[in-house]
Design a protein around this motif. Structure first.
Motif, short mmCIF file in Angstrom:
data_model
loop_
_atom_site.label_atom_id
_atom_site.label_comp_id
_atom_site.label_asym_id
_atom_site.label_seq_id
_atom_site.Cartn_x
_atom_site.Cartn_y
_atom_site.Cartn_z
N ILE A 1 0.82 -1.15 0.16
CA ILE A 1 -0.04 -0.29 -0.11
C ILE A 1 1.02 1.21 0.26
N SER A 2 2.00 1.08 0.65
CA SER A 2 2.91 2.48 0.72
C SER A 2 3.45 2.55 -0.49
N GLU A 3 3.74 1.40 -1.50
CA GLU A 3 4.26 1.59 -2.58
C GLU A 3 3.31 2.18 -3.76
N ILE A 4 2.03 1.70 -3.52
CA ILE A 4 1.13 2.32 -4.52
C ILE A 4 0.80 3.67 -4.11
N LEU A 5 0.84 4.03 -2.99
CA LEU A 5 0.94 5.60 -2.69
C LEU A 5 1.73 6.44 -3.25
N GLU A 6 3.04 5.60 -3.38
CA GLU A 6 4.14 6.42 -3.94
C GLU A 6 3.77 6.53 -5.81
N THR A 7 3.26 5.61 -6.02
CA THR A 7 2.86 5.56 -7.51
C THR A 7 1.89 6.43 -7.68
N ILE A 8 0.96 6.57 -6.92
CA ILE A 8 -0.27 7.73 -7.12
C ILE A 8 0.46 9.21 -7.20
N GLY B 1 -0.38 -11.26 -6.99
CA GLY B 1 -1.59 -11.23 -6.65
C GLY B 1 -1.93 -9.93 -5.60
N VAL B 2 -0.88 -9.97 -4.57
CA VAL B 2 -1.07 -8.95 -3.65
C VAL B 2 -1.07 -7.61 -4.45
N ILE B 3 -0.05 -7.53 -5.07
CA ILE B 3 0.17 -5.92 -5.89
C ILE B 3 -1.21 -5.78 -6.71
N LEU B 4 -1.54 -6.73 -7.70
CA LEU B 4 -2.72 -6.57 -8.40
C LEU B 4 -4.04 -6.16 -7.66
N ILE B 5 -4.36 -6.95 -6.54
CA ILE B 5 -5.41 -6.40 -5.59
C ILE B 5 -5.37 -5.27 -5.11
N ILE B 6 -4.24 -4.66 -4.91
CA ILE B 6 -4.07 -3.25 -4.32
C ILE B 6 -4.46 -2.47 -5.45
#
Length: 267
Positions: free
Chosen positions: A75-82, A242-247
């Motif tokens: 989740i912290s990594e997807i926040l960096e992507t955003i 799968g964890v990454i894709l779900i997030i």
């Protein structure tokens, strides 16, 4: 010209049109069939079935403590992507404004082809190419991703901006110029109030696209969640994939819903 000649000319035009359509249909069918039969439809064998991969991607992450503990990290990594998408989108939205004014026919005038050429050139290059170039020049990290997103987004945002500018009511602009206002004042008071709501709507829509694009750019080292996604895919760690894709799916859905409501308020 007599009525008889008009009728005969019309028949000749109809015949020529039918012949042209027949030729086009024949060529389309020929190229489609040729492309279809030239493909290699053999499927390479695999030791793992697709059902097993799907099970490991979307079931195991919710049943294994090891992968449940990875959700906060991802989740912290997807926040960096955003954040990459947001920074790149804001920069693109600002830089695209002067280019869009130059590219619009009613404001750019005879020089609008220069602005259109710039926007066309940017849109012709995929964002992944920009990411590869900036990663090579600046190294791995989020900064190359921001640069790639911002430059690539200028092409599409600038095109939308230019179309909005071309559709404005020029009577307000003409009235400001007629009352003694200069060109800058005419744009500031006559053009911007008409186009800013649409500008904001298009920028928000582009932000949705940039979030998805930032995930892909991470595959070449441009920061964000794409980097662990690339590593997990190469290692065939389907549970982590799968964890990454779900997030990613959850956050993209949330952003889509929120941005849709904001655009409804703006337009």
């Amino acid at each position: 010209m007599t009525d008889q000649k008009k009728i005969s000319l019309k028949k000749e035009k109809d015949k020529s049109t039918k012949r042209m359509l027949a030729i086009i249909v024949f060529l389309l069918a020929f190229f489609y069939i040729s492309a279809f039969w030239s493909q290699d439809w053999t499927i390479p064998g695999s030791r793992v079935s697709p059902l097993v991969i799907l099970y490991r991607m979307f079931i195991v992450p919710f049943t294994s403590v090891e992968y449940l503990e990875k959700f906060p990290v991802r989740i912290s990594e997807i926040l960096e992507t955003i954040a990459i998408a947001y920074a790149g989108g804001v920069a693109a939205s600002i830089i695209a404004i002067p280019i869009a004014f130059l590219a619009s026919r009613n404001i750019g005038g005879h020089f609008n082809y220069i602005g259109k050429a710039i926007l066309n050139a940017i849109r012709a290059i995929p964002s992944i190419i920009f990411a590869i170039l900036f990663v090579a020049a600046l190294g791995v990290g989020p900064y190359p991703g921001v640069m790639a997103i911002s430059i690539n987004s200028i092409g599409m945002i600038g095109k939308f901006y230019a179309e909005v500018i071309e559709s404005i009511d020029m009577n307000t602009v003409d009235a400001i110029r007629a009352s003694g206002g200069n060109r800058v004042q005419a744009i500031w008071y006559g053009v911007l109030p008409q186009v800013l709501p649409d500008f904001a709507s298009f920028s928000i829509y582009r932000f949705e696209i940039d979030v998805r694009a930032s995930t892909i750019l991470g595959l070449v080292g441009a920061g964000g969640i794409g980097v662990p996604l690339m590593i997990a895919q190469q290692q065939r760690n389907w549970e982590d994939v799968g964890v990454i894709l779900i997030i990613v799916i959850v956050f993209v859905t949330i952003i889509d819903k929120l941005s849709g409501k904001i655009r409804e308020k703006l337009v």
